[in-house]
Design a protein around this motif. Structure first.
Motif, PDB file in Angstrom:
ATOM      1  N   ARG A   9       0.822  -1.217   0.000  1.00  0.00           N
ATOM      2  CA  ARG A   9       0.000   0.000   0.000  1.00  0.00           C
ATOM      3  C   ARG A   9       0.857   1.270   0.000  1.00  0.00           C
ATOM      4  O   ARG A   9       0.586   2.211  -0.734  1.00  0.00           O
ATOM      5  CB  ARG A   9      -0.968  -0.014   1.173  1.00  0.00           C
ATOM      6  N   ALA A  13       1.102   4.071  -2.935  1.00  0.00           N
ATOM      7  CA  ALA A  13       0.897   5.502  -2.691  1.00  0.00           C
ATOM      8  C   ALA A  13       2.045   6.310  -3.273  1.00  0.00           C
ATOM      9  O   ALA A  13       1.827   7.356  -3.889  1.00  0.00           O
ATOM     10  CB  ALA A  13       0.764   5.763  -1.184  1.00  0.00           C
ATOM     11  N   ARG A  32      -2.933   3.748  -2.644  1.00  0.00           N
ATOM     12  CA  ARG A  32      -2.972   2.739  -1.573  1.00  0.00           C
ATOM     13  C   ARG A  32      -4.070   1.717  -1.835  1.00  0.00           C
ATOM     14  O   ARG A  32      -3.886   0.529  -1.588  1.00  0.00           O
ATOM     15  CB  ARG A  32      -3.187   3.398  -0.212  1.00  0.00           C
TER      16      ARG A  32
END
Length: 128
Positions: A9, A13, A32
């Motif tokens: 995640r 991002a 994410r």
């Protein structure tokens, strides 16, 4: 490091912020959310991490023979991974190379702009 830690995640991002640096927290959150399916399984992520580590440890200045092929270097002025100084050093180490820094673009999107595509096409046409 995020891929090696299997923090998919956070890696997603970071990637989203390079693709769309203007998107801020919304882009980071979207990255994410969609990062799992986009980054494949654990083995694919390990392969990607190995590739990135090899890129980051490569030192053109340490090569015994210089690059002699016509070379166009395209970089994004907002690249989160490689700064302008590295692009300029690379261009200086390749005799006769051309450097195009694309304003407002990051690592993943620099070559996709209309002006970059035109420059790339012109460069390739000149080599043909």
């Amino acid at each position: 490091a995020l891929l090696r830690a299997d923090d998919v995640r956070a890696a997603g991002a970071m990637l989203a912020m390079d693709i769309a640096p203007w998107s801020g927290p919304v882009g980071r959150a979207a990255g994410r959310l969609v990062s799992g399916p986009m980054m494949g399984g654990r083995r694919a992520r390990a392969d990607l991490a190995t590739t990135l580590e090899a890129e980051d440890s490569f030192d053109l200045a340490a090569c015994e023979s210089p690059v002699r092929a016509p070379t166009l270097i395209v970089g994004g002025a907002k690249d989160r991974f490689y700064d302008r100084a590295l692009f300029e050093e690379t261009a200086a180490l390749i005799p006769g190379s051309t450097l195009l820094m694309v304003p407002g673009r990051g690592h993943m999107t620099a070559a996709g702009t209309r002006s970059a595509r035109a420059t790339i096409a012109g460069f390739l046409d000149a080599q043909a």
